[in-house]
Design a protein around this motif. Structure first.
Motif, mmCIF file in Angstrom:
data_model
loop_
_atom_site.group_PDB
_atom_site.id
_atom_site.type_symbol
_atom_site.label_atom_id
_atom_site.label_comp_id
_atom_site.label_asym_id
_atom_site.label_seq_id
_atom_site.Cartn_x
_atom_site.Cartn_y
_atom_site.Cartn_z
ATOM 1 N N HIS A 194 0.822 -1.212 0.000
ATOM 2 C CA HIS A 194 0.000 0.000 0.000
ATOM 3 C C HIS A 194 0.857 1.265 0.000
ATOM 4 O O HIS A 194 0.606 2.201 -0.780
ATOM 5 N N GLU A 225 -7.618 5.111 -1.536
ATOM 6 C CA GLU A 225 -8.031 3.708 -1.442
ATOM 7 C C GLU A 225 -6.913 2.845 -0.841
ATOM 8 O O GLU A 225 -7.158 1.987 0.005
ATOM 9 N N GLN A 229 -7.256 0.856 2.686
ATOM 10 C CA GLN A 229 -7.057 -0.598 2.744
ATOM 11 C C GLN A 229 -5.887 -0.961 3.660
ATOM 12 O O GLN A 229 -5.942 -1.951 4.394
ATOM 13 N N GLU A 233 -6.173 -3.330 6.985
ATOM 14 C CA GLU A 233 -5.371 -4.528 7.233
ATOM 15 C C GLU A 233 -4.589 -4.395 8.541
ATOM 16 O O GLU A 233 -4.432 -5.374 9.281
ATOM 17 N N ASP A 262 -7.788 -8.885 -6.645
ATOM 18 C CA ASP A 262 -7.785 -7.569 -6.006
ATOM 19 C C ASP A 262 -6.382 -6.962 -6.028
ATOM 20 O O ASP A 262 -6.221 -5.748 -6.251
ATOM 21 N N ARG A 266 -5.310 -3.557 -7.953
ATOM 22 C CA ARG A 266 -4.645 -2.478 -7.247
ATOM 23 C C ARG A 266 -3.344 -2.089 -7.956
ATOM 24 O O ARG A 266 -2.992 -0.901 -8.019
#
Length: 386
Positions: A194, A225, A229, A233, A262, A266
């Protein structure tokens, strides 16, 4: 030492009292004054004073004292204190001496009884003299041997307990280190993907002046986003760590290899031309294998972002009792967009080894390849047979 000196002084005083009351047997050839009998008594008492520091010296003093006492006429005090010399030599002396003391005292008791019976021509004295000699000679020796065995056994039990405690401490440290390594892998794999995307996209927005409002809005949406996310997590990981007893992730928070789409989506939002190919019949994988496969795909795509790759191909193949994960990408020319510490490859290799799989990562014609083969059944996992 202080206790032994005190014991020797009390023994000597008690022996003198017994001498004063006439507790002795004088031989017909010896008319020994009472003060002479104090000499052997002093020798056996000196043995009491050094019984712990020098048990062999104590035995020697006791033998000399009792020999003199028997010559002048045995006295009760000297004989009784001599039993302590025998006891101390057996208990505190060398182990081989203790073994010899048992045989010597038993032999002497039998000989004394036999000789007494022969001299007095009365075999009833064999039992009387033998029992008395046994009480004086063998009883303190056997008592010391028994106590010594208990002491040695207690020392062995203490050593065994210390060894078990050390092994338990080593197991505890190994468990703590393994748990720390597991947490480090999870945190790295969750955050790196991320935050790498956030860093690359925010860098692009800051370095490009020609982006219109719609493009900036799209990039900022992707950044939001990824941050949401990542926080989700992290929150799930914290909740898992707070659960009593730890354990596997719940079905709602568990990451699955089937969720790789997913990750690919991403990566596309982060500017990577990524595609996913699944072959074979998808099977229900063990939780550890599912998570390992998911994290391998996640880390491999994160490395594509870090090292400037523009395209990535993810392939998941279900074959019989195993599943293979392959991520290929061309190697970008020039410097990587984000620095790497090399922990990603180590984490992927550790995850694969923990579930009993095979892992390879390295260059191939046209780019870089990450390949992992994982067991698809619980029976193939390490320790499953036990």
């Amino acid at each position: 030492m202080r206790r032994d000196l005190l014991a020797a002084g009390l023994a000597f005083a008690g022996g003198l009292v017994l001498l004063a009351t006439g507790a002795s047997v004088g031989w017909w050839w010896s008319d020994t004054p009472t003060w002479v009998l104090a000499g052997p008594l002093a020798l056996v008492c000196a043995g009491v004073a050094v019984r712990r520091r020098a048990p062999l010296v104590a035995l020697g003093l006791g033998l000399a004292g009792v020999a003199g006492d028997l010559w002048f006429g045995p006295t009760l005090g000297t004989i009784l204190i001599f039993t302590d010399n025998l006891y101390s030599a057996t208990l505190y002396g060398p182990r081989r001496l203790a073994q010899w003391m048992v045989w010597i005292t038993c032999t002497l008791a039998v000989l004394i009884g036999s000789v007494t019976g022969v001299v007095l021509w009365d075999w009833r004295w064999v039992a009387v003299a033998g029992v008395q000699a046994g009480l004086v000679l063998t009883t303190p020796v056997f008592s010391a041997v028994i106590l010594r065995q208990h002491r040695d056994q207690a020392q062995a039990e203490r050593a065994r307990a210390e060894q078990v405690a050390r092994l338990a401490e080593l197991d505890r440290r190994a468990a703590v280190n393994a748990e720390r390594a597991r947490m480090a892998r999870e945190l790295h794999d969750m955050i790196a993907n991320h935050f790498s995307a956030i860093a690359i996209q925010s860098t692009a927005v800051l370095s490009r002046r020609d982006l219109d409002g719609e493009a900036v809005h799209k990039v900022l949406g992707s950044i939001r986003e990824n941050s949401v996310q990542g926080l989700a997590e992290m929150r799930a990981m914290i909740e898992l760590l707070r659960q009593e007893g730890g354990g596997e992730q719940s079905e709602t928070t568990r990451r699955r290899l089937a969720d790789s789409e997913d990750l690919v989506e991403r990566a596309r939002q982060s500017g990577v031309d990524a595609c996913l190919r699944v072959s074979g019949e998808p099977a229900e994988l063990p939780a550890s294998v599912d998570l390992a496969g998911y994290r391998i795909v996640q880390e491999a795509l994160t490395n594509v972002l870090k090292h400037g790759g523009r395209r990535a191909e993810v392939a998941i193949d279900y074959v019989a009792d195993r599943v293979t994960v392959t991520v290929e990408n061309p190697v970008a020319n020039g410097r990587a967009r984000l620095p790497g510490a090399g922990t990603g490859l180590i984490g992927m290799k550790e995850r694969t080894a923990l579930v009993g799989g095979l892992f390879e990562a390295g260059p191939f014609e046209g780019g870089w390849r990450v390949w992992a083969e994982l067991p698809a059944t619980a029976g193939a996992l390490p320790g499953a047979e036990g």
